[in-house]
Design a protein around this motif. Structure first.
Motif, PDB file in Angstrom:
ATOM      1  N   MET A 107      -4.177   3.021  -3.750  1.00  0.00           N
ATOM      2  CA  MET A 107      -2.864   2.813  -3.129  1.00  0.00           C
ATOM      3  C   MET A 107      -2.985   1.745  -2.041  1.00  0.00           C
ATOM      4  N   PRO A 108      -3.219   0.485  -2.435  1.00  0.00           N
ATOM      5  CA  PRO A 108      -3.368  -0.581  -1.440  1.00  0.00           C
ATOM      6  C   PRO A 108      -2.143  -0.663  -0.529  1.00  0.00           C
ATOM      7  N   ALA A 109      -2.385  -0.945   0.733  1.00  0.00           N
ATOM      8  CA  ALA A 109      -1.313  -0.972   1.727  1.00  0.00           C
ATOM      9  C   ALA A 109      -0.152  -1.859   1.301  1.00  0.00           C
ATOM     10  N   ALA A 110      -0.438  -3.049   0.794  1.00  0.00           N
ATOM     11  CA  ALA A 110       0.639  -3.972   0.407  1.00  0.00           C
ATOM     12  C   ALA A 110       1.517  -3.369  -0.688  1.00  0.00           C
ATOM     13  N   MET A 111       0.897  -2.659  -1.619  1.00  0.00           N
ATOM     14  CA  MET A 111       1.671  -2.047  -2.706  1.00  0.00           C
ATOM     15  C   MET A 111       2.495  -0.869  -2.201  1.00  0.00           C
ATOM     16  N   VAL A 112       1.930  -0.106  -1.272  1.00  0.00           N
ATOM     17  CA  VAL A 112       2.679   1.011  -0.696  1.00  0.00           C
ATOM     18  C   VAL A 112       3.868   0.476   0.086  1.00  0.00           C
ATOM     19  N   MET A 113       3.634  -0.545   0.905  1.00  0.00           N
ATOM     20  CA  MET A 113       4.702  -1.091   1.731  1.00  0.00           C
ATOM     21  C   MET A 113       5.771  -1.802   0.897  1.00  0.00           C
ATOM     22  N   ALA A 114       5.425  -2.221  -0.309  1.00  0.00           N
ATOM     23  CA  ALA A 114       6.397  -2.860  -1.191  1.00  0.00           C
ATOM     24  C   ALA A 114       7.381  -1.863  -1.797  1.00  0.00           C
ATOM     25  N   LEU A 115       7.028  -0.576  -1.723  1.00  0.00           N
ATOM     26  CA  LEU A 115       7.930   0.451  -2.244  1.00  0.00           C
ATOM     27  C   LEU A 115       9.155   0.573  -1.348  1.00  0.00           C
ATOM     28  N   SER A 116      10.262   0.966  -1.935  1.00  0.00           N
ATOM     29  CA  SER A 116      11.454   1.230  -1.126  1.00  0.00           C
ATOM     30  C   SER A 116      11.177   2.435  -0.231  1.00  0.00           C
ATOM     31  N   ASN A 117      11.940   2.565   0.833  1.00  0.00           N
ATOM     32  CA  ASN A 117      11.780   3.722   1.719  1.00  0.00           C
ATOM     33  C   ASN A 117      11.959   5.022   0.959  1.00  0.00           C
ATOM     34  N   VAL A 118      12.856   5.037   0.001  1.00  0.00           N
ATOM     35  CA  VAL A 118      13.115   6.240  -0.795  1.00  0.00           C
ATOM     36  C   VAL A 118      11.883   6.614  -1.625  1.00  0.00           C
TER      37      VAL A 118
END
Length: 147
Positions: A107-118
């Motif tokens: 779960m790389p940070a960039a990929m997690v942060m690319a997810l919508s808040n929902v």
């Protein structure tokens, strides 16, 4: 959390980003099995996950084997020439940091942060990254603690 620990976590995040770039991985789920089988030059020895014993792979949830493979990848990365250049053997002697690094790999940070808040919750992340919900929850907590 100590400044030293935060610095280690930030370094590990950087190394994960380097690996994602080297393997040209831009979207989840991160193919840890392929990474183990087809390492880049100067990285770890090729690993055949089909040769692993059943006792190695955790089966708590449908995605638990991916966490086991991510920890194996973390260990191989640490002892590789690439990992030694980045002082991973010293950092990953701490079993907790090894587990954190494995979660970062999946779960790389960039990929997690690319997810919508929902979508940034343990249930949605579990499905999106193909990881156990507990690990998705821990990863969200880790990111919140030093971002």
């Amino acid at each position: 959390m100590s400044e030293s620990r935060q610095a280690d976590l930030r370094r590990l995040e950087t190394y994960v980003a380097e690996l994602m770039t080297a393997f040209e991985i831009t979207n989840p789920p991160v193919p840890v099995e392929t990474m183990l089988q087809n390492p880049m030059p100067e990285m770890w020895e090729q690993v055949d996950p089909t040769q692993l014993s059943g006792t190695f792979l955790s089966m708590r949830s449908q995605f638990s084997p991916r966490m086991s493979l991510a920890r194996l990848l973390a260990r191989h990365a640490a002892v590789s020439a690439w990992g030694k250049e980045r002082e991973l053997p010293t950092m990953l002697k701490d079993e907790e940091l090894l587990r954190i690094f494995a979660r970062m790999l999946l779960m790389p940070a960039a990929m997690v942060m690319a997810l919508s808040n929902v979508a940034r919750n343990q249930t949605m992340m579990s499905m999106h990254f193909e990881v156990p919900e507990d690990d998705a929850r821990l990863r969200l907590q880790e990111l919140a603690s030093y971002s």
